[in-house]
Design a protein around this motif. Structure first.
Motif: not given
Length: 396
Positions: A18-19, A23, A41, A45-48, A66, A69, A385, A389
């Motif tokens: 889910a990166g 995504t 996943d 948690t999805h980080h930029y 952040t 996901a 974002w 995404m």
């Protein structure tokens, strides 16, 4: 080799990861297909991740970059939090800690695995907060922000491993932003900025050559030291020394190592997907697996000869989505992925160069400008974002 699905049942499309790549691909597929789409996943948690080299200097904030996901995926896309342990193309089944998942189409977008344990002594300092800050994860990037504020001179060392890494330009950017930061604090004369790489070039050759030349000019003008042919072999945290496989050593006062990065264990250990390598073996242009045509790969885990960046995944996700649809309909696949990637190279606050290239050639001019900084720091995170995404980006 092709297959078609029964008109009476919707195909099961499974996306691993889910990166950025997973995504985008899942959300694009949701609009293109009548299918059951599930993303798996190990983390919600999805980080930029491009924020990591900006966080230490307060140009971006981790909390602002952040997301959950689940919130990034369309409501009609299912999300399962589970750790994948294996893929069996023979039965078209993925195994996880919590259960098994069957698929008609598999999109592998699992990213790569940071492996500090691959270098003697590096793992010992992975979570240290005294002089070592492996900024390729969020908490270390934040901690580095405190460290640069109190750094009062000495050697700031950045090392790059002998493996492919996420965003190959990130170590360069961190080095240049640190140099400028110390200049503004008035202690640049008391500090040395050093970056190492196993190869001979600070950025690269071929399509990267114009940007390489410009970076060399900038580093010569600002007295940033590049140490080539330095393969990190051992880290001695007690004495603050890094040893190379070539027999050299460098001391440091503040150290920002980039850890070696490899394919995830479920893709490497006995996996039929990687052909003995670290990453999923796919065609360079269609991103379809070379042996199992119902499998595609996108992003950092795809074994294609281009840089591992979100911009590359963005282009790949459109090609993969189109090719999943074409495969299910028994049509010819799109072979249009040309290796495109883009790497904004921030040289100092308010100035940046966009390195943009594909498999064959450079695309953008090596121009440093304020507009490029605004694009990277102020525009792209919002696009990431809210547009990319979500799968809204209309440009294939």
């Amino acid at each position: 080799m092709t297959t078609t699905t029964s008109s009476s049942a919707e195909p099961d499309v499974l996306v691993l990861g889910a990166g950025a790549g997973g995504t985008m691909t899942a959300n694009i597929l949701r609009r293109r297909l009548d299918a059951n789409i599930t993303v798996v996943d190990k983390s919600r948690t999805h980080h930029y991740q491009p924020s990591y080299y900006l966080v230490p200097f307060d140009y971006l904030d981790v909390a602002d970059q952040t997301r959950d996901a689940r919130d990034l995926l369309h409501d009609e896309v299912s999300f399962v939090e589970d750790t994948v342990t294996g893929v069996d193309p023979a039965t078209q089944t993925v195994t996880g800690d919590a259960g098994d998942y069957e698929y008609d189409i598999l999109v592998v977008a699992a990213g790569n695995s940071r492996r500090p344990d691959a270098v003697s002594g590096m793992e010992e300092g992975w979570n240290r907060t005294d002089s070592v800050y492996p900024f390729y994860h969020a908490s270390a990037a934040e901690a580095l922000g405190d460290a640069v504020d109190t750094f009062d001179g000495g050697t700031f060392l950045v090392t790059v491993p002998d493996t492919p890494i996420k965003c190959g330009g990130a170590p360069l950017k961190l080095s240049m932003l640190m140099e400028e930061y110390l200049r503004k604090r008035g202690i640049r004369d008391d500090a040395e900025i050093v970056m190492t790489k196993p190869g001979s070039e600070v950025f690269g050759t071929g399509p990267k050559a114009p940007y390489q030349e410009r970076v060399q000019e900038i580093w010569a003008d600002r007295d940033i030291t590049f140490v080539p042919e330095f393969t990190v072999a051992e880290v001695d945290y007690e004495n603050q020394v890094v040893h190379s496989a070539e027999g050299e050593q460098l001391s440091y006062d503040l150290y920002a190592p980039v850890p070696p990065q490899y394919g995830h264990e479920f893709l490497v250990e006995g996996s039929p997907l990687t052909d003995g390598g670290e990453y999923v073996s796919v065609d360079n242009h269609t991103l379809q697996h070379e042996t199992h045509p119902e499998i595609f790969a996108v992003g950092d885990c795809a074994d294609v000869p281009t840089s591992r960046t979100a911009s590359a995944a963005r282009k790949q996700s459109h090609v993969v989505a189109e090719n999943v649809e074409a495969f299910l309909e028994d049509r010819r696949l799109n072979d249009g992925y040309d290796g495109y990637t883009a790497c904004p190279i921030l040289t100092e606050k308010g100035k940046a160069m966009i390195a943009e290239f594909d498999y064959e050639e450079s695309i953008s001019a090596p121009v440093v400008s304020r507009l490029n900084w605004i694009l990277d720091v102020n525009v792209i995170p919002s696009l990431y974002w809210n547009v990319w995404m979500r799968g809204y980006d209309p440009v294939p």
